[in-house]
Design a protein around this motif. Sequence first.
Motif, PDB file in Angstrom:
ATOM      1  N   GLU A 245      10.898   5.512   8.093  1.00  0.00           N
ATOM      2  CA  GLU A 245       9.533   5.836   8.505  1.00  0.00           C
ATOM      3  C   GLU A 245       9.587   6.609   9.816  1.00  0.00           C
ATOM      4  OE1 GLU A 245       5.779   3.227   8.193  1.00  0.00           O
ATOM      5  OE2 GLU A 245       7.479   1.870   7.883  1.00  0.00           O
TER       6      GLU A 245
ATOM      7  N   THR B  16       0.822  -1.209   0.000  1.00  0.00           N
ATOM      8  CA  THR B  16       0.000   0.000   0.000  1.00  0.00           C
ATOM      9  C   THR B  16       0.858   1.261   0.000  1.00  0.00           C
ATOM     10  OG1 THR B  16      -0.119  -0.077   2.411  1.00  0.00           O
ATOM     11  CG2 THR B  16      -1.901  -1.129   1.170  1.00  0.00           C
ATOM     12  N   SER B  17       2.130   1.112   0.357  1.00  0.00           N
ATOM     13  CA  SER B  17       3.025   2.260   0.407  1.00  0.00           C
ATOM     14  C   SER B  17       4.324   1.911  -0.308  1.00  0.00           C
ATOM     15  CB  SER B  17       3.321   2.622   1.861  1.00  0.00           C
ATOM     16  OG  SER B  17       4.303   3.624   1.916  1.00  0.00           O
TER      17      SER B  17
END
Length: 133
Positions: free
Chosen positions: A69, A59-60
Motif C-alpha cells: 500500500e 472493502t479492498s
Amino acid sequence: MNSKMNKVKLSKGILEMKFMSRTREKIEKEKDDAEGRALYSNEITDKMMHESSKFVIETSYVPCEDLIEGRVSYGGMNPEIERLMELEKNKDLAAKIEKEQAEAAERQKMRKDVPDEEMAKFYTSVMKTMKKK
C-alpha cells in the motif's frame, strides 16, 4: 410482535430513580438498536441479523493479495521512498525471524523427557498397583 407493541413503557421519573439505572440502560440500548435497524433496514436482511457470519468482508483486495500500500519507487527515481520501503521490508523480515525463533523455542520446550515405551511401562505398573488396592 404484538407483545412488543403492547409493552408498557415506564415513565421518565421512574427511570431516573437510582435503582432503575440498569433498566434505563437496557431500554436506551433497545431504543438505539431499533433506530439502527430502522436506519439500515433496506441494507440488513433478517438472515444477516440472526445468523453468525462465516465470512469477513474486506472493502479492498489489497490485504487479501498482500499487496504494497502507498507510494512505490524503483530504479532510484525517489531515493527517500526506496529507503522507507527497504526499512519496512527489513522490519517485516526481522519480525518473521523473531516469530520463527519463538516457535523453535516452544518446540524445544515441548520435547519429550521420557520415551513412549518407558511411559507405557510406568503407566501399566501404576494401573497394576491401583488394581491391587
